[in-house]
Design a protein around this motif. Structure first.
Motif, PDB file in Angstrom:
ATOM      1  N   LEU A   1      53.244 110.603 -14.124  1.00 41.09           N
ATOM      2  CA  LEU A   1      53.777 111.197 -13.123  1.00 41.09           C
ATOM      3  C   LEU A   1      54.902 110.194 -12.436  1.00 41.09           C
ATOM      4  O   LEU A   1      54.360 109.127 -12.029  1.00 41.09           O
ATOM      5  N   VAL A   2      56.221 110.409 -12.212  1.00 42.27           N
ATOM      6  CA  VAL A   2      57.025 109.455 -11.833  1.00 42.27           C
ATOM      7  C   VAL A   2      57.337 110.082 -10.200  1.00 42.27           C
ATOM      8  O   VAL A   2      57.465 111.167  -9.862  1.00 42.27           O
ATOM      9  N   PHE A   3      57.360 109.183  -9.255  1.00 38.76           N
ATOM     10  CA  PHE A   3      57.622 109.623  -7.919  1.00 38.76           C
ATOM     11  C   PHE A   3      58.359 108.515  -6.974  1.00 38.76           C
ATOM     12  O   PHE A   3      58.453 107.460  -7.373  1.00 38.76           O
ATOM     13  N   THR A   4      58.758 108.947  -5.842  1.00 37.62           N
ATOM     14  CA  THR A   4      59.279 108.104  -4.819  1.00 37.62           C
ATOM     15  C   THR A   4      58.405 107.771  -3.781  1.00 37.62           C
ATOM     16  O   THR A   4      57.617 108.681  -3.373  1.00 37.62           O
ATOM     17  N   ASP A   5      58.538 106.544  -3.158  1.00 41.62           N
ATOM     18  CA  ASP A   5      57.733 106.160  -1.863  1.00 41.62           C
ATOM     19  C   ASP A   5      58.414 104.918  -1.248  1.00 41.62           C
ATOM     20  O   ASP A   5      59.468 104.268  -1.973  1.00 41.62           O
ATOM     21  N   SER A   6      57.906 104.922  -0.016  1.00 41.26           N
ATOM     22  CA  SER A   6      58.431 103.743   0.666  1.00 41.26           C
ATOM     23  C   SER A   6      57.854 102.449   0.079  1.00 41.26           C
ATOM     24  O   SER A   6      56.733 102.350  -0.472  1.00 41.26           O
ATOM     25  N   PRO A   7      58.697 101.286   0.155  1.00 38.56           N
ATOM     26  CA  PRO A   7      58.207 100.022  -0.676  1.00 38.56           C
ATOM     27  C   PRO A   7      56.973  99.410  -0.241  1.00 38.56           C
ATOM     28  O   PRO A   7      56.017  98.986  -1.032  1.00 38.56           O
ATOM     29  N   TRP A   8      56.598  99.740   1.245  1.00 39.38           N
ATOM     30  CA  TRP A   8      55.553  99.357   1.572  1.00 39.38           C
ATOM     31  C   TRP A   8      54.039  99.782   1.094  1.00 39.38           C
ATOM     32  O   TRP A   8      52.902  99.080   0.777  1.00 39.38           O
ATOM     33  N   LEU A   9      54.222 101.061   0.203  1.00 37.53           N
ATOM     34  CA  LEU A   9      53.044 101.676  -0.335  1.00 37.53           C
ATOM     35  C   LEU A   9      53.010 101.244  -1.898  1.00 37.53           C
ATOM     36  O   LEU A   9      52.290 101.665  -2.531  1.00 37.53           O
ATOM     37  N   LEU A  10      53.771 100.398  -2.339  1.00 38.92           N
ATOM     38  CA  LEU A  10      54.063 100.246  -3.869  1.00 38.92           C
ATOM     39  C   LEU A  10      53.674  98.522  -4.271  1.00 38.92           C
ATOM     40  O   LEU A  10      54.131  98.013  -3.489  1.00 38.92           O
ATOM     41  N   PRO A  11      52.798  98.585  -5.195  1.00 36.60           N
ATOM     42  CA  PRO A  11      52.570  97.231  -5.601  1.00 36.60           C
ATOM     43  C   PRO A  11      53.499  96.138  -5.890  1.00 36.60           C
ATOM     44  O   PRO A  11      54.569  96.789  -6.455  1.00 36.60           O
ATOM     45  N   GLY A  12      53.611  95.127  -4.942  1.00 35.09           N
ATOM     46  CA  GLY A  12      54.547  94.213  -5.177  1.00 35.09           C
ATOM     47  C   GLY A  12      55.881  94.415  -4.358  1.00 35.09           C
ATOM     48  O   GLY A  12      56.919  93.666  -4.753  1.00 35.09           O
TER      49      GLY A  12
END
Length: 651
Positions: free
Chosen positions: A555-566
């Motif tokens: 699954l490919v998704f969008t999110d805030s940078p704050w919640l993504l690794p690195g």
């Protein structure tokens, strides 16, 4: 059957066209005609031929008496002249009549161009675009190129419009400052994901514009750095038309550099009641990013009427106000400023301070409604943390948008550029799911001109049935069942999914996505390629266990940078937050990141308003202000890979 148009037939058609046009022209009152001396037109009309100086009606009269070749010329010029006279219906009628004649290629082009321009003036943009697409011209003319750019711009296809404008100016250079400013403003208005798409257009002059935009975006809040960056840009692009804008932006940067810095901040948040957890989380994010150099006061918007809170703000006289957050408070805050209602003094807000000044006393009862200043004359800047439903933003007021619809628009735009032809949306059957799905569908249609299939699924077991039905697997199962009954044998068959859908956008919570994603995978025919599934941030929960992440693999998704690794912009702030609140939900993490961004934006608000290229690389996304002073975000992409999440380059 093929019909051959003979000279006689052509003459008859021409006479019919002239007669019809004359009758149509006579249906409206005629303006007084002025005698004008003109040169005889050439026999074959070319698109680049100058306009006739005769009126449209005079041209029709000349066509009636002219030989057939010259008559066509007069009719084409008359249709063009009707556009100048804003008699658009007459122009379209005449163009329609001419389209029935046997025209040369140049004449067909001219006729289509007349029709496209009349449709554009009438606001029929899609039809105008279709007419322009039918023009067969190896050497497009000035009128055609400019109209093409205008149509795309009005359709909201900004990337294509910029490419068209650059093509136009490449062939017909302009030294007019207004033209150059207009092109810059269009480029600067693009969201980061739109600029990524623009970079893929091989148009002359684009690299210079993008470099100019980048120099402004990265340095506009510091006059010294900006002037240095612009000087470096000028040495590389000395002949670029944007050189005419250098003095303008250097002056703006110097002006911004002289503005007083923010020294006191008031924050309006719900710090009690049922919204306390959200307000307190944003408060914690603000405090985490607080530099300790400015006065910072928190006011609870659930503790007193908004009129009382505004009176307290006037006593404090902050440089800037962050908030309110809740829509009802946002509208009340703006409405009080616009309408000046009688304030209530029944209660006073509770206040928490960092570097506090003594709490202002409760206003006395003899304070009149004139004490409340209008929204236009609030002496402080305001960064609202939500968009108003009813009120308008006034001068010195800004709004930070976290709407999920923005996320859907970004996803639809990006995915529409990936070559998918038939998308499907699977959405929760609730109000917010429908809003997100509609935003995705609208953006998809705007970019591709094709409708999208939207399936709203109910919760529970019915959800799987809706997904199965949307994939047409149910019909396949039914065919297998009927076949087995007819031949009375145990037919070994595979249910097959529909073949027209080539991507799915999923709007679902993490738990729902965990059920839907594997169900989509197992209901795809083994003879068909796997359908890629994309999702909104609602499907991503950092706290999800290994099994959940495995179920969402692919699954490919969008999110805030704050919640993504690195991906967080400030590693130190992120590490501190994870140590203090390791079990905080993803939704609260997003509010925490919003608090960080809100206080870090304060010193950039004026600059972002004056120089639209500026992008703040925040924790909620890349933040950009539009002409309405609304700041929206561009999110990052990521992918579930087995039991982990990895950032993904999609744009």
């Amino acid at each position: 059957m093929t019909i051959k148009i003979t000279a006689k037939h052509r003459n008859n058609l021409l006479l019919a066209a002239v007669s019809s046009a004359l009758l149509f022209a006579c249906a409206s009152p005629q303006q007084e005609k002025l005698p004008v001396q003109v040169n005889e037109p050439i026999t074959e009309v070319k698109i680049e031929q100058p306009k006739s100086e005769l009126s449209a009606d005079d041209l029709l009269s000349k066509a009636e008496a002219a030989e057939i070749d010259k008559a066509i010329v007069y009719l084409l010029q008359a249709a063009d002249k009707y556009i100048d006279q804003q008699q658009l219906g007459k122009s379209l009628h005449l163009s329609n009549q001419l389209s029935r004649l046997s025209l040369t290629q140049s004449q067909q082009n001219y006729n289509l161009l007349n029709s496209a321009e009349a449709l554009f003036e009438l606001g029929e943009l899609d039809l105008a675009k279709q007419q322009l697409a039918e023009i067969d011209s190896a050497a497009p003319t000035e009128r055609q190129l400019y109209l093409n750019a205008q149509v795309h711009q009005q359709l909201g296809l900004s990337v294509e419009a910029i490419s068209a404008y650059l093509t136009f100016y490449q062939n017909y250079p302009s030294s007019e400052v207004n033209d150059i400013e207009g092109l810059y403003e269009l480029i600067a208005s693009l969201q980061p994901w739109q600029k990524s798409a623009l970079k893929k257009h091989p148009v002359e002059g684009l690299n210079g514009w993008l470099a100019f935009d980048t120099a402004l975006a990265q340095n506009a809040d510091n006059a010294v750095q900006l002037n240095k960056a612009l000087s470096q840009w000028q040495s590389r692009y000395s002949e670029h038309p944007a050189n005419q804008l250098l003095n303008q932006f250097s002056g703006l940067a110097n002006e911004l550099d002289k503005q007083p810095k923010v020294t006191s901040i008031a924050v309006l948040l719900p710090l009690s009641g049922r919204e306390k957890s959200v307000g307190s989380t944003i408060q914690a994010g603000i405090i985490a990013a607080y530099d300790g150099q400015r006065e910072l006061n928190f006011i609870d918007t659930n503790s007193a009427p908004m009129a009382t809170l505004i009176l307290q703000l006037q006593e404090q006289s902050p440089d800037v106000v962050i908030g309110p957050l809740l829509k009802r408070h946002v509208d009340s805050y703006l409405q009080i400023g616009n309408e000046k209602p009688q304030p209530s003094f029944s209660s006073i807000s509770s206040e928490a301070s960092l570097n506090p000044s003594p709490m202002s006393p409760e206003p006395s009862a003899n304070v009149t409604e004139n004490t409340l200043k209008t929204g236009l004359s609030y002496p402080w800047q305001t960064l609202l943390l939500n968009l108003p439903d009813q009120q308008q933003l006034q001068d010195n007021q800004f709004a930070l948008s976290m709407l999920p619809e923005d996320e859907a628009e970004q996803a639809a735009f990006t995915l529409s550029k990936k070559g998918f032809n038939n998308a499907m949306v699977l959405s929760q059957n609730n109000a917010i799911g429908k809003r997100i799905a509609q935003s995705f569908a609208n953006q998809w249609f705007q970019q591709t001109g094709t409708e999208i299939t939207v399936v709203y699924y109910p919760p529970g077991k019915q959800m799987q049935n809706a997904v199965k039905s949307s994939m047409d697997v149910g019909l396949s199962d039914e065919r297998i069942y009927l076949m087995r009954n007819r031949i009375k044998e145990n037919v070994k068959s595979e249910a097959r999914s529909r073949r027209d859908v080539d991507m799915i956008y999923l709007i679902a919570s993490t738990d729902q996505a965990r059920l839907v994603k594997p169900y989509i995978d197992v209901n795809i025919s083994p003879f068909a390629e796997a359908i890629p599934v994309f999702a909104s941030s609602r499907s991503h929960d950092k706290r999800a266990n290994r099994n959940t992440r495995r179920d969402l693999s692919g699954l490919v998704f969008t999110d805030s940078p704050w919640l993504l690794p690195g991906m967080p912009e400030n590693d130190a702030l992120y590490s501190e937050a994870q140590q203090l609140w390791p079990n905080r939900s993803s939704q609260m993490e997003r509010f925490y990141a919003m608090g960080i961004d809100s206080i870090q934006l304060l010193d950039k608000l004026s600059a972002m308003e004056l120089i639209p290229s500026i992008v703040h690389n925040g924790e909620t996304g890349d933040l950009k202000m539009n002409q309405s002073r609304v700041i929206s975000r561009s999110l990052s992409w990521a992918k579930f890979r087995s039991s982990r999440v990895s950032p993904l380059a999609m744009e």
